[in-house]
Design a protein around this motif. Structure first.
Motif: not given
Length: 165
Positions: A40-46, A92-99, A115-120
């Motif tokens: 909820p506190s993200n302004g961006a998820v890249v 806020n969050r980091i996800v790393i998955y590899h096949r 995921g982070c509050p700001h896109r940059a």
């Protein structure tokens, strides 16, 4: 890697409670990875999605096969996340998955989401994660060529040679 490096990696990083890391045989889902990075506190998820392409340097590829030394690869993922949290404290969050396993053209081989509050910061952290993964993770791919030949390559060797594998 020698024992000193392995023990150093193991002792350096533990996963953050909000982060998620995996090496998977099963196909990866953009929707699932995005949901894990969302907050909820993200302004961006890249999200960075690496896919199997049909050629390398003009040579036709029919599929790729990935292998990983999973315990060490996960420690590398944890360390990448720890480094990100030091550089960009708002993450806020980091996800790393590899096949791993055999992947066909167009299949997703790697997903990185931040995921982070700001896109940059989200863009910078996501790029940092995939670049470090490519340089440091003990993951190898075998390119199967249309002519019937194949070649094993460390994904780190691709980056060191200047190729984008």
């Amino acid at each position: 890697m020698n024992a000193d490096v392995t023990s150093t990696l193991t002792s350096l990083a533990k996963p953050h409670i909000n982060d998620s890391f995996a090496i998977h045989f099963a196909p990866l889902s953009l929707t699932d990875i995005y949901a894990q990075a969302d907050d909820p506190s993200n302004g961006a998820v890249v999200v960075m999605s690496g896919t199997v392409r049909n050629q390398t340097d003009g040579k036709a590829v029919i599929c790729l096969e990935y292998q990983a030394y999973e315990p060490m690869a996960l420690q590398v993922f944890y360390q990448i996340a720890a480094d990100i949290r030091q550089k960009w404290s708002d993450v806020n969050r980091i996800v790393i998955y590899h096949r791993i396993g055999r992947l066909q053209i167009g299949e997703i081989s790697v997903l990185v989401a931040v995921g982070c509050p700001h896109r940059a910061e989200a863009f910078a952290a996501c790029q940092y994660a995939i670049d470090r993964l490519k340089h440091q993770a003990p993951i190898w791919k075998k390119e199967h060529w249309q002519d019937g030949s194949s070649t094993w390559v460390s994904i780190g060797a691709c980056e060191q040679s200047g190729e984008d594998c």
